[in-house]
Design a protein around this motif. Structure first.
Motif, short mmCIF file in Angstrom:
data_model
loop_
_atom_site.label_atom_id
_atom_site.label_comp_id
_atom_site.label_asym_id
_atom_site.label_seq_id
_atom_site.Cartn_x
_atom_site.Cartn_y
_atom_site.Cartn_z
N ARG A 80 0.88 -1.29 -0.04
CA ARG A 80 0.00 0.06 0.16
C ARG A 80 0.74 1.14 -0.01
O ARG A 80 0.51 2.23 -0.85
N LEU A 83 2.23 2.13 -3.27
CA LEU A 83 1.47 2.55 -4.26
C LEU A 83 1.07 4.15 -3.97
O LEU A 83 0.82 5.18 -4.69
N TYR A 88 9.06 1.83 -5.09
CA TYR A 88 8.83 0.39 -5.10
C TYR A 88 9.83 -0.57 -4.78
O TYR A 88 9.80 -1.79 -5.45
N SER A 91 8.64 -2.87 -2.02
CA SER A 91 7.68 -3.78 -2.73
C SER A 91 8.25 -4.81 -3.83
O SER A 91 7.53 -5.96 -3.48
N LEU A 110 2.11 -5.78 -9.15
CA LEU A 110 1.34 -4.77 -8.51
C LEU A 110 1.19 -3.83 -9.83
O LEU A 110 2.07 -3.03 -10.46
N THR A 112 -0.86 0.14 -10.91
CA THR A 112 -1.66 1.35 -10.60
C THR A 112 -3.03 1.07 -11.03
O THR A 112 -3.29 0.42 -11.91
N VAL A 118 3.95 -1.41 -11.65
CA VAL A 118 5.01 -0.59 -10.98
C VAL A 118 5.99 -1.50 -10.00
O VAL A 118 7.07 -1.14 -9.61
N SER A 119 5.54 -2.79 -9.64
CA SER A 119 6.38 -3.84 -8.90
C SER A 119 5.98 -4.99 -9.13
O SER A 119 4.91 -5.61 -9.58
N SER A 179 -6.68 2.19 -0.15
CA SER A 179 -5.85 2.96 0.77
C SER A 179 -6.33 2.76 2.15
O SER A 179 -7.47 2.53 2.52
N VAL A 186 -6.44 2.21 -4.79
CA VAL A 186 -4.92 3.10 -5.33
C VAL A 186 -4.25 2.09 -6.26
O VAL A 186 -3.40 2.47 -6.91
N GLY A 187 -4.63 0.76 -6.46
CA GLY A 187 -3.96 0.04 -7.42
C GLY A 187 -4.70 -1.44 -7.50
O GLY A 187 -5.57 -1.81 -6.86
#
Length: 634
Positions: A80, A83, A88, A91, A110, A112, A118-119, A179, A186-187
């Motif tokens: 969390r 994001l 990252y 993560s 992961l 967005t 992003v991860s 979130s 958030v993702g």
């Protein structure tokens, strides 16, 4: 039946016994095969059903566990924070660690909310998703994740094709990351379950089937529309032509993607029923061996039954061919119908020998009488003049002789009847004495068994007396112990009052035991006296039975000797009766001749010549009878 008529009795008996055995075994064998086949079918179907339901439960629990893991990972604080703050590095390490712990996932990514990866758990996945943000954003599983749902249709359809990012069939478990502050999305976390790892999940069921010798056993997972999602069959191996199959429907809601899935287990029918075929082969061999043994036993039985009949047949053939009546019937002393037939045939041979002997004797007597008659005729011709003067006296004398001969014939027939009755009475007496002898022997055996039982009863009463003495000794010891306990209770004062009451009760019980054992001893003494008296009576009865048995045996021997004497007298009486009948016939002829001489004195010479012609004819008949009787040897 026309074909069986050409067989001998031994062959027909063997064939009929074998046919009866086959007729009796055929329905039993058919029923047994049907029951065993039905049982094996139910057993195989039950095993497949158990494997199918086990596969369903195993897949459901495995996928539910993967979904639970993925939902727990979406709440990870590091993911969390990555994001929310755009950092990252940590993560990536978390995702790599989680992927290493759970190797059944092809990868963890992961995203967005705009579809950017992003991860990742593996660096190669970052390169695979780079530049495909629009494709990810338009992917059905991503849209469902934004709505926080796992669409069963999307998850099921993903298993039927190779994923372009993971290069294998995967189940995209995509869940939103919220979130922790506002609860907004958030993702998205994608946990791609490697569908190829399912082989390890079902490996236990496949190993069990291989241990049972079912190498063709396969497990299949079918989608709601019948599409094949998984099959344990080796690629390139064709399915068997005939299979035994069991299915289980996933109707639970433990895992959304598995709704409507069908789990199937199948095995080659030939392989499943191989033990049944082997059993049937062994059963058929056993039945064939049994039928062979039964045929041999039937042949032996038929041979045993027909051997006496064959012996009698050959004996009759020799008698008819050679005329030898001296043959003896020796076919064993059995009590069945064949034994009765042999005994009857032996009696028939005895009667035939006696009849032939009588015939030969009669023929010789007839020849002698013909010779004497010829001599008498010649003498009469010479003394014709002398007979004229004595003819009247001769006629009277001949009449008296005829009456005497007729009376002797009647008496001989009466004697024969009495002898026959005496023979029957002697046979009945022998049978009755034989039954009496058997009854006396059974009575003697019963007396012996009764004496043995009474002796055993006497020994048991002695054992009971010993046990009673032991009980009395124990009661005396209990009485002494109770007395000692009462003394100790008095010494203990107030604290020993309860113990004293117990001691008094024990002494009372001991006294009762002593009195009871005394009464038992008296009863046992009475029983022993009665047993002794019974033993003496039994021994006396046994001695009397032995004496009676000896008397019956002596009577049986005397009656047997009397029967033999009656049989000898019967033979003599038959010979006497035959001689009297022959004598009566001769006297009748003499009386007729004397009457003719009296009536036709003037034709004496002509009548004498006729008598000579009759004598010659009678001599020819006698010679022919002697020839016929001489054919048989006795």
């Amino acid at each position: 039946m026309h074909l069986l008529s050409g067989l001998k009795l031994r062959g027909r008996l063997t064939l009929w016994v074998c046919l009866l055995l086959v007729a009796a075994l055929a329905p039993v064998l058919a029923t047994g095969i049907y029951i065993i086949r039905r049982t094996v079918e139910l057993q195989v179907q039950g095993v497949l059903q158990v494997e199918t339901e086990g596969l369903r439960d195993l897949i459901e629990s495995s996928l539910q566990e993967r979904e639970t893991n993925a939902r727990a990972w979406t709440e990870d604080a590091i993911l969390r924070g990555a994001l929310l703050f755009g950092t990252y590095a940590k993560s990536d390490a978390v995702l790599a660690t989680l992927n290493d712990r759970h190797a059944s996932f092809a990868g963890l990514v992961l995203f967005t909310v705009d579809g950017q990866a992003v991860s990742v758990s593996r660096p190669a996945l970052r390169d695979a998703f780079a530049g495909h943000e629009r494709d990810v954003l338009a992917a059905p599983w991503f849209q469902a994740a934004l709505k926080d749902t796992l669409d069963p249709a999307i998850l099921t359809s993903a298993l039927t094709r190779t994923d372009p990012y993971f290069a294998r069939p995967v189940m995209p478990l995509a869940l939103p990351v919220l979130s922790p502050v506002s609860g907004a999305r958030v993702g998205v976390l994608l946990a791609a379950y490697d569908w190829g790892q399912l082989r390890q999940v079902v490996e236990g069921a496949l190993q069990r089937s291989h241990d049972r010798g079912q190498s063709s056993f396969t497990l299949d997972i079918l989608g709601p529309e019948g599409s094949r999602l998984y099959s344990s069959r080796t690629p390139g191996v064709p399915p068997p032509s005939q299979v035994v199959q069991a299915q289980a429907l996933n109707a639970t809601t433990r895992f959304a993607a598995g709704q409507g899935w069908r789990f199937a287990a199948e095995v080659d029918a030939d392989e499943a029923f191989l033990p049944l075929r082997r059993f049937l082969q062994i059963s058929l061999l056993a039945v064939a061996a049994f039928l062979g043994l039964a045929a041999w036993a039937a042949w032996a039985l038929a041979r045993t039954v027909t051997r006496p009949i064959t012996t009698l047949s050959s004996l009759v053939s020799r008698v008819v061919r050679d005329g030898d009546l001296t043959q003896q019937v020796t076919v064993g002393h059995t009590q069945d119908e064949v034994g009765e037939l042999a005994a009857s045939f032996a009696r028939m041979m005895d009667h035939l020998r006696e009849s032939t002997t009588s015939l030969q004797q009669g023929t010789r007597v007839l020849g002698q009488m013909v010779a004497e008659l010829t001599t008498a005729t010649q003498q009469q011709e010479r003394n014709l003049l002398q007979q004229g003067t004595a003819l009247q006296e001769t006629q009277v004398t001949a009449q008296e002789i005829q009456q005497t001969s007729q009376l002797a014939a009647q008496r001989s027939q009466a004697v024969l009847g009495l002898v026959a009755k005496a023979r029957e009475a002697g046979s009945a007496g022998e049978t009755t004495l034989g039954a009496s002898l058997e009854g006396f022997e059974e009575l003697r055996d019963h007396g012996v068994r009764l004496a043995a039982g009474i002796s055993s009863l006497h020994e048991r009463t002695s054992q009971i007396a010993s046990i009673t003495q032991t009980v009395k000794d124990l009661a005396d010891q209990s009485n002494m112990l109770a007395l000692n306990a009462a003394i100790e209770a008095v010494r203990s004062g107030e604290h020993g009052q309860g113990f004293g009451v117990v001691a008094r009760e024990i002494r009372s019980l001991a006294d009762q035991s002593i009195n009871a054992t005394g009464r038992v001893r008296e009863v046992l003494d009475d029983i022993r006296g009665g047993i002794q008296a019974t033993v003496e009576l039994s021994e006396e009865g046994q001695r009397r039975s032995e004496a009676g048995l000896s008397q019956v045996r002596a009577t049986s021997e005397s009656l047997h000797a009397l029967t033999d004497i009656i049989t000898d007298n019967a033979s003599a009486a038959q010979q006497i009766a035959a001689a009297v009948i022959q004598q009566n016939a001769g006297i009748a002829q003499i009386f007729t001749a004397v009457t003719d001489l009296a009536r036709m004195m003037d034709e004496t010479l002509e009548a004498m010549q006729g008598t000579q012609r009759m004598t010659e004819s009678l001599r020819g008949v006698a010679e022919r009878m002697e020839t016929v009787a001489g054919v048989w040897r006795v």
